[in-house]
Write a protein that holds these residues in place. Structure first.
Motif, PDB file in Angstrom:
ATOM      1  N   LEU A   1      -4.703 -35.841  16.255  1.00  0.00           N
ATOM      2  CA  LEU A   1      -6.137 -36.029  16.471  1.00  0.00           C
ATOM      3  C   LEU A   1      -6.351 -37.222  17.398  1.00  0.00           C
ATOM      4  CD1 LEU A   1      -7.536 -35.586  12.832  1.00  0.00           C
ATOM      5  CD2 LEU A   1      -7.332 -33.853  14.632  1.00  0.00           C
ATOM      6  N   THR A   2      -7.317 -37.099  18.308  1.00  0.00           N
ATOM      7  CA  THR A   2      -7.680 -38.197  19.199  1.00  0.00           C
ATOM      8  C   THR A   2      -9.182 -38.426  19.126  1.00  0.00           C
ATOM      9  OG1 THR A   2      -7.943 -36.710  21.084  1.00  0.00           O
ATOM     10  CG2 THR A   2      -5.779 -37.709  20.785  1.00  0.00           C
ATOM     11  N   ASP A   3      -9.616 -39.597  19.615  1.00  0.00           N
ATOM     12  CA  ASP A   3     -11.049 -39.839  19.689  1.00  0.00           C
ATOM     13  C   ASP A   3     -11.590 -39.290  21.015  1.00  0.00           C
ATOM     14  OD1 ASP A   3     -10.431 -41.677  21.694  1.00  0.00           O
ATOM     15  OD2 ASP A   3     -10.732 -43.438  20.427  1.00  0.00           O
ATOM     16  N   HIS A   4     -12.874 -39.554  21.303  1.00  0.00           N
ATOM     17  CA  HIS A   4     -13.497 -38.956  22.485  1.00  0.00           C
ATOM     18  C   HIS A   4     -12.925 -39.500  23.789  1.00  0.00           C
ATOM     19  CE1 HIS A   4     -15.751 -42.722  22.107  1.00  0.00           C
ATOM     20  NE2 HIS A   4     -16.095 -42.568  23.386  1.00  0.00           N
ATOM     21  N   THR A   5     -12.197 -40.631  23.723  1.00  0.00           N
ATOM     22  CA  THR A   5     -11.575 -41.180  24.931  1.00  0.00           C
ATOM     23  C   THR A   5     -10.143 -40.682  25.114  1.00  0.00           C
ATOM     24  OG1 THR A   5     -10.648 -43.157  23.851  1.00  0.00           O
ATOM     25  CG2 THR A   5     -12.945 -43.275  24.599  1.00  0.00           C
ATOM     26  N   GLY A   6      -9.637 -39.908  24.141  1.00  0.00           N
ATOM     27  CA  GLY A   6      -8.260 -39.436  24.199  1.00  0.00           C
ATOM     28  C   GLY A   6      -7.275 -40.334  23.482  1.00  0.00           C
ATOM     29  N   ARG A   7      -7.751 -41.369  22.811  1.00  0.00           N
ATOM     30  CA  ARG A   7      -6.853 -42.291  22.101  1.00  0.00           C
ATOM     31  C   ARG A   7      -6.388 -41.645  20.797  1.00  0.00           C
ATOM     32  NH1 ARG A   7      -7.439 -46.080  18.058  1.00  0.00           N
ATOM     33  NH2 ARG A   7      -9.654 -45.556  17.943  1.00  0.00           N
ATOM     34  N   PRO A   8      -5.075 -41.597  20.541  1.00  0.00           N
ATOM     35  CA  PRO A   8      -4.570 -41.033  19.283  1.00  0.00           C
ATOM     36  C   PRO A   8      -5.098 -41.797  18.076  1.00  0.00           C
ATOM     37  CG  PRO A   8      -2.797 -41.181  20.880  1.00  0.00           C
ATOM     38  CD  PRO A   8      -3.970 -41.926  21.473  1.00  0.00           C
ATOM     39  N   LEU A   9      -5.484 -41.043  17.041  1.00  0.00           N
ATOM     40  CA  LEU A   9      -6.009 -41.638  15.818  1.00  0.00           C
ATOM     41  C   LEU A   9      -4.943 -41.778  14.741  1.00  0.00           C
ATOM     42  CD1 LEU A   9      -9.430 -39.733  15.615  1.00  0.00           C
ATOM     43  CD2 LEU A   9      -9.003 -42.071  16.425  1.00  0.00           C
ATOM     44  N   GLY A  10      -3.729 -41.399  15.044  1.00  0.00           N
ATOM     45  CA  GLY A  10      -2.651 -41.480  14.062  1.00  0.00           C
ATOM     46  C   GLY A  10      -1.422 -40.786  14.602  1.00  0.00           C
ATOM     47  N   PRO A  11      -0.457 -40.547  13.757  1.00  0.00           N
ATOM     48  CA  PRO A  11       0.781 -39.913  14.212  1.00  0.00           C
ATOM     49  C   PRO A  11       0.567 -38.446  14.568  1.00  0.00           C
ATOM     50  CG  PRO A  11       0.768 -40.070  11.832  1.00  0.00           C
ATOM     51  CD  PRO A  11      -0.438 -40.828  12.305  1.00  0.00           C
ATOM     52  N   ALA A  12       1.522 -37.893  15.287  1.00  0.00           N
ATOM     53  CA  ALA A  12       1.532 -36.465  15.592  1.00  0.00           C
ATOM     54  C   ALA A  12       2.387 -35.752  14.555  1.00  0.00           C
ATOM     55  CB  ALA A  12       2.103 -36.220  16.983  1.00  0.00           C
ATOM     56  N   LEU A  13       1.900 -34.609  14.068  1.00  0.00           N
ATOM     57  CA  LEU A  13       2.694 -33.767  13.189  1.00  0.00           C
ATOM     58  C   LEU A  13       3.495 -32.819  14.070  1.00  0.00           C
ATOM     59  CD1 LEU A  13       0.380 -32.875  10.161  1.00  0.00           C
ATOM     60  CD2 LEU A  13       1.593 -34.992  10.711  1.00  0.00           C
ATOM     61  N   MET A  14       4.816 -32.847  13.916  1.00  0.00           N
ATOM     62  CA  MET A  14       5.694 -32.088  14.787  1.00  0.00           C
ATOM     63  C   MET A  14       5.693 -30.598  14.418  1.00  0.00           C
ATOM     64  SD  MET A  14       6.703 -34.228  17.001  1.00  0.00           S
ATOM     65  CE  MET A  14       8.103 -33.439  17.778  1.00  0.00           C
ATOM     66  N   TYR A  15       6.314 -29.821  15.285  1.00  0.00           N
ATOM     67  CA  TYR A  15       6.257 -28.362  15.203  1.00  0.00           C
ATOM     68  C   TYR A  15       6.708 -27.803  13.854  1.00  0.00           C
ATOM     69  CZ  TYR A  15      11.221 -28.986  16.040  1.00  0.00           C
ATOM     70  OH  TYR A  15      12.523 -29.406  15.938  1.00  0.00           O
ATOM     71  N   ASP A  16       7.598 -28.520  13.131  1.00  0.00           N
ATOM     72  CA  ASP A  16       8.111 -27.991  11.874  1.00  0.00           C
ATOM     73  C   ASP A  16       7.648 -28.785  10.660  1.00  0.00           C
ATOM     74  OD1 ASP A  16       9.557 -30.253  12.514  1.00  0.00           O
ATOM     75  OD2 ASP A  16      11.516 -29.398  12.019  1.00  0.00           O
ATOM     76  N   ASP A  17       6.645 -29.651  10.828  1.00  0.00           N
ATOM     77  CA  ASP A  17       6.074 -30.351   9.674  1.00  0.00           C
ATOM     78  C   ASP A  17       5.469 -29.307   8.740  1.00  0.00           C
ATOM     79  OD1 ASP A  17       3.891 -31.738   8.068  1.00  0.00           O
ATOM     80  OD2 ASP A  17       4.776 -33.471   9.078  1.00  0.00           O
ATOM     81  N   GLY A  18       5.841 -29.371   7.465  1.00  0.00           N
ATOM     82  CA  GLY A  18       5.455 -28.313   6.532  1.00  0.00           C
ATOM     83  C   GLY A  18       4.411 -28.687   5.508  1.00  0.00           C
ATOM     84  N   ARG A  19       3.621 -29.732   5.762  1.00  0.00           N
ATOM     85  CA  ARG A  19       2.696 -30.208   4.729  1.00  0.00           C
ATOM     86  C   ARG A  19       1.362 -29.477   4.693  1.00  0.00           C
ATOM     87  NH1 ARG A  19       2.855 -36.487   6.098  1.00  0.00           N
ATOM     88  NH2 ARG A  19       3.271 -35.636   8.184  1.00  0.00           N
ATOM     89  N   ALA A  20       1.136 -28.539   5.617  1.00  0.00           N
ATOM     90  CA  ALA A  20      -0.178 -27.892   5.697  1.00  0.00           C
ATOM     91  C   ALA A  20      -0.157 -26.470   5.134  1.00  0.00           C
ATOM     92  CB  ALA A  20      -0.662 -27.871   7.145  1.00  0.00           C
ATOM     93  N   ALA A  21       0.735 -26.204   4.169  1.00  0.00           N
ATOM     94  CA  ALA A  21       0.843 -24.848   3.620  1.00  0.00           C
ATOM     95  C   ALA A  21      -0.460 -24.406   2.954  1.00  0.00           C
ATOM     96  CB  ALA A  21       1.999 -24.780   2.627  1.00  0.00           C
ATOM     97  N   ALA A  22      -1.124 -25.312   2.243  1.00  0.00           N
ATOM     98  CA  ALA A  22      -2.368 -24.939   1.558  1.00  0.00           C
ATOM     99  C   ALA A  22      -3.459 -24.609   2.576  1.00  0.00           C
ATOM    100  CB  ALA A  22      -2.820 -26.073   0.640  1.00  0.00           C
ATOM    101  N   GLU A  23      -3.550 -25.401   3.629  1.00  0.00           N
ATOM    102  CA  GLU A  23      -4.548 -25.126   4.676  1.00  0.00           C
ATOM    103  C   GLU A  23      -4.252 -23.784   5.357  1.00  0.00           C
ATOM    104  OE1 GLU A  23      -4.694 -29.409   3.822  1.00  0.00           O
ATOM    105  OE2 GLU A  23      -3.064 -27.985   4.135  1.00  0.00           O
TER     106      GLU A  23
END
Length: 492
Positions: free
Chosen positions: A87-109
């Motif tokens: 996620l980034t803000d309106h200027t393109g600044r990252p708001l936190g880390p990037a979740l990589m292609y195989d991050d598995g924490r979003a199964a419920a979503e």
């Protein structure tokens, strides 16, 4: 229209490193740079710091350009890992880390999205973006290359439709569909690959050594970039990218339909369809299991174990995405290797067996498979593993001179800025050089029929591999054995 005598820059944001290549219009590599990047893995978690991407890009491009000062660069394009999101803000600044292609924490979503009729896998970008929103608050959904292209041009940029595919962008209609729980303002504008996003700004020029005013072109995912680098763009041709994980991409006249979402379809700048899928098996298991090994020496010792005394399904991380969808899948090792060399052999062979199952699944879906097969990715640096894979698949494989995504991005930039209305093959025919074609060794393919059937049984019995797919793969294995191993694909 850009001058075709210029050089072209491709940048690949890989899992373990950033790679940059400076390439002429006839495929000659003038310079290269590679800089490692770190990640944080912990179970299902896999994150990277977006700031480190930019630092690595600056170092890699400077290295690629160091021996060619003053080279005129016609344009550049950037690829990233498919499904990596932040996620980034309106200027393109990252708001936190990037979740990589195989991050598995979003199964419920992902499950909620599927219940609402949205076809996604657990590790796709859209469910991870929703997970990030819940964890860190609202922001603009941003894909990995967008961070770099925004820094290059000096302002936020649209996403390309290739990276947006796993955020559920409709590449056929070129529009965002209605996505439940996703506010419209969180979605980026999207353009087709090859669209000019802007030019390198003075600040980025100072940081990267890329001249100010160089056009920056919207790229594609790393799998698509490797496919361009392989030249596998005519109907029925396929490219198998083996790096940390395994990705197969092909070319087809029409999309390959798969209601499960295991196989999905990218779209090239010239409109042709690029079906494929991404597995979680790959060379990453070797570095994880043997961190201090000499790969060449282990390959030499593994040659005495054909086949291995064990059968492996070597997942790099939990969960499988292709050739079947099984978030609960874990790495398998059937039997006990006799030695470290035998274990190494089992892992090499296990990736080849999974690759074979990927092709069988594509055949099950009716995908065209009668064109040439190419191998790209870091695993092609191993002559032994390359030969072993062709033996297991029972079909020859072309090895390009420079089998890496960064060359594909250089070719895409060249295509977009010199002949954008032509077929992409017009450019790749000039820029992609085949180094060699590796053929299966006589009698070797049959050695792997029994281990393959044993693996099919194990995957099916665990409920991961659907019975109709397993049955289709068994039939093809029987046909291949009856024909002396030649039933798995056409010679090129």
């Amino acid at each position: 229209m850009a001058d075709e005598t210029a050089a072209w820059l491709g940048v690949d944001l890989g899992t373990q490193s950033v790679r940059a290549l400076l390439v002429t219009g006839d495929g000659t590599v003038l310079g290269s740079g590679a800089v490692p990047v770190r990640g944080r893995r912990d179970g299902e978690r896999h994150e990277q710091d977006p700031a480190e991407w930019w630092t690595a890009v600056c170092a890699a491009t400077r290295e690629a350009l160091r021996e060619r000062p003053g080279t005129r660069i016609g344009g550049l394009a950037v690829c990233g890992t498919s499904g990596t999101v932040l996620l980034t803000d309106h200027t393109g600044r990252p708001l936190g880390p990037a979740l990589m292609y195989d991050d598995g924490r979003a199964a419920a979503e992902a499950a909620r999205l599927r219940a609402a009729g949205v076809t996604v896998q657990d590790t796709w970008a859209l469910p991870k973006a929703l997970w990030l929103t819940a964890a860190h608050g609202p922001g603009r959904i941003t894909h990995q290359p967008d961070v770099i292209t925004a820094r290059l041009v000096g302002h936020p940029v649209p996403a390309d439709s290739s990276h947006a595919l796993k955020t559920a962008y409709d590449v056929a209609a070129d529009t965002w569909p209605g996505l439940p729980g996703v506010p419209e303002e969180a979605l980026p504008a999207v353009v087709r690959p090859g669209t000019v996003l802007g030019t390198v700004c003075p600040a980025a020029a100072e940081a990267t050594a890329v001249p100010a005013g160089t056009p920056v072109v919207a790229g594609m995912t790393d799998g698509c970039a490797a496919q361009i680098a392989s030249g596998a763009l005519r109907e029925g041709a396929w490219n198998s990218v083996l790096g940390t994980t395994l990705v197969l991409k092909g070319a087809a006249r029409e999309p390959v339909r798969d209601g499960t979402g295991v196989v999905y379809n990218h779209r090239a700048p010239d409109g042709r369809w690029l079906p494929g899928g991404a597995s979680s098996v790959g060379a990453g298991v070797l570095t994880a299991r043997f961190p201090d090994a000499d790969p060449a020496e282990m390959d030499r010792r593994a040659a005495a174990h054909e086949p291995s005394g064990a059968v492996a399904y070597p997942l790099v991380s939990p969960g499988e995405r292709f050739p079947f969808q099984a978030p609960e899948a874990t790495a398998l090792l059937l039997g006990e290797p006799a030695s470290d060399a035998d274990r190494w052999a089992a892992l090499l062979q296990g990736v080849g067996l999974a690759e074979r199952l990927c092709l069988d699944y594509l055949d099950h879906l009716g995908a065209p498979l009668d064109g040439p097969l190419a191998f790209t990715g870091g695993a092609t640096r191993s002559p032994y593993w390359t030969q072993l894979r062709t033996d297991i698949l029972g079909r020859p494989a072309r090895i390009p001179d420079h089998p890496e995504p960064a060359l594909g991005m250089a070719a895409l930039a060249c295509h977009a800025l010199t002949r954008p209305t032509a077929a992409l093959t017009d450019t790749t025919d000039r820029m992609v050089r085949v180094r060699t074609t590796v053929h299966p060794r006589p009698g070797h393919t049959d050695r792997y029929t029994s281990p393959y059937l044993r693996l099919l049984d194990a995957l099916e019995s665990r409920g991961w591999l659907p019975a109709p797919v397993a049955a289709h793969a068994r039939r093809r294995a029987g046909q291949g054995a009856a024909a002396g191993g030649a039933g798995l694909g056409k010679e090129d």
